[in-house]
Design a protein around this motif. Structure first.
Motif, PDB file in Angstrom:
ATOM      1  N   SER A  96       0.814  -1.227   0.000  1.00  0.00           N
ATOM      2  CA  SER A  96       0.000   0.000   0.000  1.00  0.00           C
ATOM      3  C   SER A  96       0.841   1.268   0.000  1.00  0.00           C
ATOM      4  O   SER A  96       0.329   2.357  -0.285  1.00  0.00           O
ATOM      5  CB  SER A  96      -0.944   0.000   1.208  1.00  0.00           C
ATOM      6  OG  SER A  96      -0.200  -0.066   2.413  1.00  0.00           O
ATOM      7  N   SER A  97       2.131   1.167   0.324  1.00  0.00           N
ATOM      8  CA  SER A  97       2.998   2.352   0.347  1.00  0.00           C
ATOM      9  C   SER A  97       3.633   2.632  -1.012  1.00  0.00           C
ATOM     10  O   SER A  97       4.371   3.607  -1.149  1.00  0.00           O
ATOM     11  CB  SER A  97       4.098   2.167   1.393  1.00  0.00           C
ATOM     12  OG  SER A  97       4.952   1.088   1.049  1.00  0.00           O
ATOM     13  N   CYS A  98       3.359   1.790  -2.005  1.00  0.00           N
ATOM     14  CA  CYS A  98       4.062   1.875  -3.296  1.00  0.00           C
ATOM     15  C   CYS A  98       3.241   2.564  -4.379  1.00  0.00           C
ATOM     16  O   CYS A  98       2.016   2.437  -4.443  1.00  0.00           O
ATOM     17  CB  CYS A  98       4.416   0.481  -3.806  1.00  0.00           C
ATOM     18  SG  CYS A  98       5.514  -0.484  -2.766  1.00  0.00           S
ATOM     19  N   VAL A  99       3.956   3.246  -5.273  1.00  0.00           N
ATOM     20  CA  VAL A  99       3.427   3.627  -6.582  1.00  0.00           C
ATOM     21  C   VAL A  99       4.195   2.777  -7.586  1.00  0.00           C
ATOM     22  O   VAL A  99       5.287   3.123  -8.011  1.00  0.00           O
ATOM     23  CB  VAL A  99       3.634   5.127  -6.870  1.00  0.00           C
ATOM     24  CG1 VAL A  99       3.111   5.468  -8.258  1.00  0.00           C
ATOM     25  CG2 VAL A  99       2.959   5.985  -5.811  1.00  0.00           C
ATOM     26  N   GLY A 156       3.220  11.053   1.414  1.00  0.00           N
ATOM     27  CA  GLY A 156       3.224  10.799   2.845  1.00  0.00           C
ATOM     28  C   GLY A 156       4.200   9.713   3.260  1.00  0.00           C
ATOM     29  O   GLY A 156       4.336   9.431   4.444  1.00  0.00           O
ATOM     30  N   TYR A 157       4.862   9.093   2.267  1.00  0.00           N
ATOM     31  CA  TYR A 157       5.877   8.081   2.535  1.00  0.00           C
ATOM     32  C   TYR A 157       7.176   8.482   1.835  1.00  0.00           C
ATOM     33  O   TYR A 157       7.152   9.193   0.816  1.00  0.00           O
ATOM     34  CB  TYR A 157       5.444   6.702   2.031  1.00  0.00           C
ATOM     35  CG  TYR A 157       4.408   6.034   2.896  1.00  0.00           C
ATOM     36  CD1 TYR A 157       4.744   4.977   3.731  1.00  0.00           C
ATOM     37  CD2 TYR A 157       3.082   6.463   2.884  1.00  0.00           C
ATOM     38  CE1 TYR A 157       3.788   4.355   4.529  1.00  0.00           C
ATOM     39  CE2 TYR A 157       2.115   5.861   3.686  1.00  0.00           C
ATOM     40  CZ  TYR A 157       2.480   4.809   4.503  1.00  0.00           C
ATOM     41  OH  TYR A 157       1.544   4.200   5.291  1.00  0.00           O
ATOM     42  N   THR A 183      -0.441  10.091  11.261  1.00  0.00           N
ATOM     43  CA  THR A 183      -1.241   8.959  10.780  1.00  0.00           C
ATOM     44  C   THR A 183      -0.521   8.359   9.580  1.00  0.00           C
ATOM     45  O   THR A 183       0.332   9.011   8.980  1.00  0.00           O
ATOM     46  CB  THR A 183      -2.651   9.409  10.362  1.00  0.00           C
ATOM     47  OG1 THR A 183      -2.538  10.338   9.274  1.00  0.00           O
ATOM     48  CG2 THR A 183      -3.391  10.056  11.516  1.00  0.00           C
ATOM     49  N   PRO A 184      -0.824   7.124   9.212  1.00  0.00           N
ATOM     50  CA  PRO A 184      -0.155   6.509   8.054  1.00  0.00           C
ATOM     51  C   PRO A 184      -0.351   7.340   6.790  1.00  0.00           C
ATOM     52  O   PRO A 184      -1.470   7.513   6.310  1.00  0.00           O
ATOM     53  CB  PRO A 184      -0.840   5.139   7.934  1.00  0.00           C
ATOM     54  CG  PRO A 184      -1.319   4.833   9.320  1.00  0.00           C
ATOM     55  CD  PRO A 184      -1.715   6.155   9.890  1.00  0.00           C
ATOM     56  N   GLY A 185       0.733   7.922   6.308  1.00  0.00           N
ATOM     57  CA  GLY A 185       0.691   8.703   5.079  1.00  0.00           C
ATOM     58  C   GLY A 185       0.209  10.125   5.251  1.00  0.00           C
ATOM     59  O   GLY A 185       0.151  10.879   4.282  1.00  0.00           O
ATOM     60  N   SER A 186      -0.142  10.536   6.465  1.00  0.00           N
ATOM     61  CA  SER A 186      -0.671  11.885   6.649  1.00  0.00           C
ATOM     62  C   SER A 186      -0.537  12.292   8.121  1.00  0.00           C
ATOM     63  O   SER A 186       0.288  11.737   8.852  1.00  0.00           O
ATOM     64  CB  SER A 186      -2.132  11.934   6.196  1.00  0.00           C
ATOM     65  OG  SER A 186      -2.622  13.262   6.227  1.00  0.00           O
ATOM     66  N   TYR A 187      -1.368  13.248   8.547  1.00  0.00           N
ATOM     67  CA  TYR A 187      -1.368  13.717   9.931  1.00  0.00           C
ATOM     68  C   TYR A 187      -2.678  14.467  10.167  1.00  0.00           C
ATOM     69  O   TYR A 187      -3.389  14.833   9.217  1.00  0.00           O
ATOM     70  CB  TYR A 187      -0.176  14.641  10.199  1.00  0.00           C
ATOM     71  CG  TYR A 187      -0.211  15.918   9.390  1.00  0.00           C
ATOM     72  CD1 TYR A 187      -0.701  17.118   9.937  1.00  0.00           C
ATOM     73  CD2 TYR A 187       0.259  15.952   8.085  1.00  0.00           C
ATOM     74  CE1 TYR A 187      -0.749  18.277   9.193  1.00  0.00           C
ATOM     75  CE2 TYR A 187       0.231  17.104   7.326  1.00  0.00           C
ATOM     76  CZ  TYR A 187      -0.279  18.269   7.883  1.00  0.00           C
ATOM     77  OH  TYR A 187      -0.318  19.422   7.142  1.00  0.00           O
ATOM     78  N   VAL A 188      -2.994  14.703  11.445  1.00  0.00           N
ATOM     79  CA  VAL A 188      -4.176  15.496  11.789  1.00  0.00           C
ATOM     80  C   VAL A 188      -3.781  16.532  12.837  1.00  0.00           C
ATOM     81  O   VAL A 188      -2.891  16.288  13.654  1.00  0.00           O
ATOM     82  CB  VAL A 188      -5.333  14.614  12.318  1.00  0.00           C
ATOM     83  CG1 VAL A 188      -5.881  13.723  11.227  1.00  0.00           C
ATOM     84  CG2 VAL A 188      -4.890  13.784  13.515  1.00  0.00           C
TER      85      VAL A 188
END
Length: 364
Positions: free
Chosen positions: A272-275, A291-292, A322-327
């Motif tokens: 899920s972390s890949c393009v 985000g990674y 958060t995974p790939g982001s933040y709040v």
């Protein structure tokens, strides 16, 4: 493989200056020179292969150290570089982070009748995925429809059964039988009969399976095929597996990676972390999603809350990764405004001064 091919391509070269004896006396021998190493390195990556060139740049010092100092002590570059130093691969017959021996041992994983999960990689669990006709944790047992035609301490061979009889002539036990084209051979003879049976009946009833690469065969190996099965191709007299994953264009989508299998292939989803990816897990991403970022060779979540430049800029505001982001969240008891998280007393004063009532956190 490219490095080993470069070794072969430069094996008979020299400095090329015309006076090889003087050059080797003055500059050391070409075969162990840094000039030869540079020629090999230049041929490792295509100019357009960004990932390969990036890896080469990162590991060039390792390769140089091996070439100039360690080659005589560790002649197997794959074992030293990929397995021991970078720790991205395992030796054949081993698997997982610690390169443990596959089920059945590293010399003949799965008794030679199956594939070890993760064989040669830092992935998998070492369990056996048995070939057709075999089952059990070590692929030594026969599936329904097959019988054991040979079993000893080192080998187990399961043979297809057509169901005409559960007994078979003693000569097939001692001599061995296999399928021919239109008839069967028993070690060069096709005239064997038993009382009450004809050779044709026995041949039809008990015909050990061809190698999985064969559609038709005259023997038990992939060199005895009359015709190759789908997914195999004839190469130097033997039916060998077609690597569908090497095809252009690739058979899988951009969000998948291809896993070759005997006679076929599968498409597996990228992490899920890949393009895009070249294999399983975050260490095989072509690029990382937003985000990674690459960390220790794999795509890892960026902790935006720990960056020098603050992600949450309002006064008193808390940042949660958060995974790939933040709040960004105001502390308990604080009220949210456009510019700050306001303590309750200040919030009441602000409300008294302003005719406009701000919405509550729940409403937001």
């Amino acid at each position: 493989d490219k490095f080993n091919q470069g070794m072969v391509d430069t094996a008979k070269k020299n400095f090329g200056g015309g006076n090889t004896a003087w050059e080797e006396k003055t500059l050391s021998k070409y075969e162990s020179s840094e000039i030869r190493l540079l020629e090999i390195l230049e041929g490792l990556c295509e100019s357009s292969d960004f990932e390969c060139n990036q890896m080469l740049e990162a590991q060039e010092e390792h390769l140089e150290a091996w070439w100039l100092q360690l080659k005589s002590e560790y002649p197997d570059l794959f074992e030293w570089f990929c397995v021991k130093t970078l720790k991205v691969c395992c030796s054949p017959g081993t698997y997982g982070p610690d390169c443990l021996a596959c089920q059945g041992g590293s010399q003949r994983p799965c008794s030679g009748n199956g594939h070890c999960s993760g064989d040669g990689s830092r992935q998998g669990d070492g369990s056996c995925r048995c070939h057709m006709g075999y089952q059990g944790p070590l692929c030594t047992d026969c599936m329904d429809g097959y019988f054991s035609s040979l079993r000893n301490e080192t080998h187990s061979i399961c043979t297809v059964r057509t169901g005409l009889s559960d007994s078979y002539p003693p000569c097939c036990l001692s001599l061995g039988c296999w399928r021919g084209v239109g008839h069967a051979w028993i070690r060069g003879r096709n005239t064997h009969t038993q009382p009450g049976y004809s050779s044709r009946v026995w041949i039809a009833a008990f015909s050990p399976a061809c190698d999985e690469s064969c559609k038709t065969c005259s023997g038990l190996t992939n060199r005895d095929c009359g015709e190759c099965e789908v997914g195999w191709v004839l190469d130097e007299g033997a039916c060998v597996d077609v690597d569908e994953c090497a095809a252009e264009p690739p058979p899988c989508s951009a969000a998948q990676f291809c896993k070759n299998a005997n006679g076929s292939y599968t498409c597996e989803e990228c992490d899920s972390s890949c393009v895009g990816c070249t294999g399983e897990g975050p260490g095989n991403c072509k690029e990382c999603i937003s985000g990674y970022a690459r960390e220790h060779g794999q795509c890892a979540d960026v902790d935006e809350c720990s960056l020098a430049e603050k992600a949450c800029v309002r006064k008193h505001e808390n940042c949660y990764n958060t995974p790939g982001s933040y709040v960004c969240v105001c502390p308990d008891g604080f009220e949210e405004t456009e510019d700050a998280c306001v303590p309750p007393a200040e919030a009441e004063a602000t409300e008294g001064e302003s005719p406009t009532q701000l919405p509550s956190r729940e409403d937001l």
